[in-house]
Design a protein around this motif. Structure first.
Motif, short mmCIF file in Angstrom:
data_model
loop_
_atom_site.label_atom_id
_atom_site.label_comp_id
_atom_site.label_asym_id
_atom_site.label_seq_id
_atom_site.Cartn_x
_atom_site.Cartn_y
_atom_site.Cartn_z
N GLU A 144 -67.29 13.69 -43.61
CA GLU A 144 -67.58 13.77 -42.28
C GLU A 144 -66.37 13.65 -41.21
OE1 GLU A 144 -72.45 12.77 -42.54
OE2 GLU A 144 -70.73 11.16 -42.08
N GLU A 168 -63.45 15.23 -41.00
CA GLU A 168 -62.91 16.37 -40.88
C GLU A 168 -63.90 17.21 -39.74
OE1 GLU A 168 -64.69 19.40 -44.23
OE2 GLU A 168 -63.05 18.17 -44.70
N ARG A 169 -64.93 16.74 -39.37
CA ARG A 169 -65.44 17.34 -38.37
C ARG A 169 -65.03 16.70 -36.87
NH1 ARG A 169 -71.67 16.79 -40.09
NH2 ARG A 169 -70.98 16.83 -42.53
N ARG A 181 -68.91 7.70 -39.87
CA ARG A 181 -68.79 8.72 -40.57
C ARG A 181 -68.55 8.52 -42.21
NH1 ARG A 181 -67.60 13.43 -37.21
NH2 ARG A 181 -67.68 12.79 -35.16
N ASP A 185 -67.92 12.73 -30.73
CA ASP A 185 -67.21 13.68 -31.64
C ASP A 185 -65.92 13.54 -32.06
OD1 ASP A 185 -69.81 14.89 -32.24
OD2 ASP A 185 -69.37 16.57 -31.04
#
Length: 800
Positions: free
Chosen positions: A201, A203-204, A197, A184
């Motif tokens: 994606e 920003e996650r 990503r 992550d």
């Protein structure tokens, strides 16, 4: 007991209402420490234990993953054993079991250590280039992290490595916390498989790995305050791989597992960042080594480094269909290897289970190029082959393939019968088959009795004392089943391993004699014909470039039935010397080389135009007669090779293995299903003498014939058969429980081998039947029967 006596746990649900997915674990203490998409839920395991584990004291999971089965079973008071190749997943399991047992007694100390790790990391961020270089040492130039995140992750990684906690198990909590945030924090995302990503994606991503680490470790400490370890049982790693033969037969009451789905997730590639973060991956290439050890479940498992698959006829239907339509030729090979590996791990499950124990297998089917592979049905047939019974098949959920076709996730409920596959009533069947064989002697009837009966590969090279292919054929056919490993530890010309392969078994052969090893290697392998021809071309080119001078005198005084040079025209002899030099410099390390060498050894001497020698005998090189004429190696060798390659293999044939070892040094441990062997008859042929010219051609020197003889069993048994006591102990070690040993031996005027060997074997085997087959007056194919064998004897035994 429940996972925690201080938690309000859900009532045990029905298995029929559960899908077996990990999702419910995302909010459960301890299970949520590492999100594992492919894992079971706690509820699912609890339901299975409630239904099938009432009397179970030991539970095993051969594909443990994140360890839900292991953890839930251990917290329920059951000894929990497991297999897991991935070292990171082993760390996860060890932390959630052994680590928890240690930490729950001193959570304040653990909390202090974890906070200290974060503090040290915050004050020791590496320089940018230092951080990039550390990542590059494992992953090269791959850009897996934004720089600031990478610096924080490496600071944490170094702090964990350099700080020694008072309780060693505490380090596992820090490693697990770091691993749980590493993906992550990266440019990758886990969406089925790990991938880069997409822009939206990014920003996650975790903003600060250090902050996320602190939050994660705080969650660990909070969860530990909710957990009780009273009554918790131990969790033990049984073997790394489910394919490794266990040493604790009959030790397990219940198996709960979900093996990798066919062409499913690449578990090693998907955890590469976790492996790196925990210091368990030094270079990305190591992932391939793990993949090679694992069950073949994905396209990337199909490579030349993989295990040769056994042939399972019931798998060939769908595999052959895929041969015709698959967009990637590796797909049908994957299917074959997947179920071949399933045979091995299911056989290990069978061995581990107590009689009447259950194995619960969660599995889903697959589709390739429009072809449905009903994995559950094929897996059931494999399980039945190894001795398990299917008692129930439950559909857990409906799924969809990528093309929208319906698929199913199924729970297979297997049971080990009260009687093992080859014990009790099965031994009666084994004995009845042996008696029927003795009464009918089918190899004496047409067409099996024909002198030239058998597959063409049996004729690769003549060999004195070779067991008749027809006898090997019947013994393999009647006393083994497709897919089983059949070993001949004294394989000679490779007759028994070849017959095993031809009939869909896995024929393994071993022989210390160089000639025998070459022939066995050639007969149990498979390969591309063009590689054989290429190897032959290399040999021919070498011969042309390295022929000796006009009057070669080397080995001029050597020979056992006449001088070696007297067998050949001088020009032929020069070629033979060059060919021998090539063989000595290029050992038999490939199948194609074994085929070429075996073909050359066959034509070395004989009484037909194909032979290189003056007129002699094709089996034992008797003193030559007749005129000397130049016979070139090239046309005769190529003709022999083409005749050999022209013999096709049955579509259901299996692949085997060849070993060259003193049989007492073979490393097998309870992994052989059946041993069928015909050792040298006492007082009969001395193979190292009968094959003197061919052994010389493989590299033996004249002095070796005296120096090496003590290594061979025919020499060791010249005055006593005591060596077989050690042989029976070795066979017992190699065979699986209730494995079979069949010996074909001989009786002559001095020795009655079966009468002596039977009592000797009883320490290790039950001798269920034996008989003599008279061979007095039978054809000897032009060679006087050395030792005067009067009867062939058969011993049928089962491992005690």
């Amino acid at each position: 007991m429940a996972l925690s006596t201080q938690l309000t746990l859900p009532a045990v649900p029905s298995v029929r209402g559960l899908s077996g997915t990990f999702s419910p674990n995302r909010s459960r203490p301890l299970h949520r420490w590492y999100q594992y998409l492919e894992g079971f839920s706690e509820d699912f395991v609890l339901a299975l234990l409630d239904e099938f584990g009432d009397r179970a004291k030991t539970v095993h999971d051969p594909f443990a993953g994140a360890g839900t089965t292991v953890v839930v079973s251990a917290f329920s008071g059951r000894l929990s054993t497991y297999c897991e190749i991935n070292p990171f997943m082993r760390l996860v399991i060890d932390t959630k079991t052994t680590g928890v047992r240690e930490a729950v007694r001193s959570t304040s100390d653990l909390s202090f250590y974890l906070r200290r790790v974060a503090q040290v990391a915050r004050t020791n961020l590496p320089a940018a280039d230092d951080a990039r270089n550390e990542l590059a040492s494992t992953f090269g130039d791959k850009n897996y992290f934004e720089l600031q995140r990478l610096r924080e992750l490496i600071a944490l990684r170094r702090a964990i490595t350099e700080m020694d906690p008072e309780v060693p198990a505490f380090r596992g909590f820090a490693q697990l916390a770091l691993a749980s945030i590493v993906v992550d924090s990266s440019e990758l995302i886990r969406a089925g498989d790990v991938r880069y990503r997409r822009p939206r994606e990014l920003e996650r991503r975790i903003e600060s790995p250090l902050t996320a680490f602190e939050e994660c470790t705080a969650q660990f400490v909070t969860d530990l305050s909710l957990i009780s370890v009273q009554g918790m049982a131990k969790a033990e790693l049984l073997t790394d791989s489910a394919l490794d033969t266990p040493t604790s037969a009959g030790s397990t009451d219940l198996v709960i597992t979900s093996p990798p789905y066919l062409n499913g997730t690449n578990y090693f590639r998907n955890t590469k960042l976790e492996l790196w973060a925990t210091g368990l991956l030094q270079h990305e290439s190591e992932l391939g080594e793990y993949r090679t050890q694992a069950v073949a479940a994905g396209i990337n498992n199909v490579s030349s480094r993989g295990r040769d698959p056994r042939t399972l006829p019931f798998v060939e239907g769908v595999a052959t269909e895929l041969d015709m339509v698959a967009y990637d030729r590796r797909i049908p090979e994957l299917v074959r290897r997947y179920f071949s590996d399933a045979y091995d791990w299911l056989k290990n499950v069978y061995m581990l289970l107590h009689p009447r124990g259950h194995a619960l297998v969660d599995i889903g089917d697959s589709r390739f190029a429009g072809v449905l592979v009903k994995t559950d049905r094929l897996l059931t047939q494999v399980a039945q082959e190894v001795g398990l019974e299917l008692t129930e098949s439950r559909v857990l959920r409906k799924r969809r393939s990528k093309d929208g076709s319906p698929l199913e996730q199924v729970l297979l409920v297997f049971r080990r019968p009260a009687e093992s596959k080859y014990s009790a009533s099965s031994r009666v069947t084994f004995r009845a088959k042996a008696k029927d064989f003795a009464a009918t002697l089918p190899h004496q009837e047409q067409p099996l009795s024909a002198r030239n009966w058998g597959h063409g590969w049996h004729s690769l090279c003549s060999y004195q004392g070779k067991l008749k292919p027809a006898i090997a054929h019947i013994l393999v056919k009647e006393f083994t089943t497709p897919g089983e490993v059949v070993l001949d530890p004294m394989s000679g010309a490779g007759t028994i391993p070849l017959e095993a392969c031809l009939q869909g078994r896995r024929g393994w052969g071993n022989d210390l004699l160089d000639l025998a090893f070459i022939l066995t290697r050639a007969k149990v392998g498979h390969g591309e014909h063009h590689l054989v021809r290429s190897e032959a071309d290399k040999l021919i080119s070498w011969i042309k470039d390295h022929r000796a001078g006009d009057h070669p005198t080397v080995y001029s005084d050597f020979g056992m039935n006449g001088r070696l040079p007297d067998y050949f025209h001088p020009d032929t002899y020069r070629e033979i010397l060059a060919a021998r030099e090539y063989i000595c410099k290029h050992p038999v390390d490939t199948w194609e080389r074994a085929v070429v060498y075996g073909s050359l050894l066959h034509i070395l001497h004989g009484n037909r135009p194909y032979a290189l020698s003056r007129r002699s005998h094709p089996v034992t090189p008797f003193k030559p007669t007749g005129d000397s004429e130049y016979r070139s190696i090239e046309p005769r060798l190529m003709a022999k090779i083409e005749r050999t390659l022209g013999q096709g293999w049955p579509s259901h044939s299996g692949r085997g293995r060849a070993f060259q070892s003193d049989l007492f040094d073979l490393p097998f441990w309870q992994e052989i299903d059946a041993i069928i062997t015909s050792p040298p008859f006492a007082g009969s042929t001395r193979f190292y003498v009968a094959n003197w010219m061919r052994l010389w051609m493989t590299g033996w020197e004249p002095s070796d014939f005296d120096g090496n003889k003590t290594r061979f069993i025919e020499y060791r048994q010249r005055t006593s058969l005591d060596v077989y006591s050690e042989f029976f102990a070795a066979c017992h070690r190699w065979l699986r429980p209730d494995g079979r040993l069949i010996m074909h031996v001989g009786r002559n005027g001095k020795w009655d081998m079966a009468t002596e060997l039977g009592p000797m074997a009883r320490k290790w085997f039950d001798v269920v039947y034996s008989f003599d087959e008279s061979v007095v007056g039978r054809e000897k194919f032009g060679i006087r029967d050395q030792g005067g064998t009067r009867s062939h004897q058969y011993l049928f035994m089962v491992r005690a």
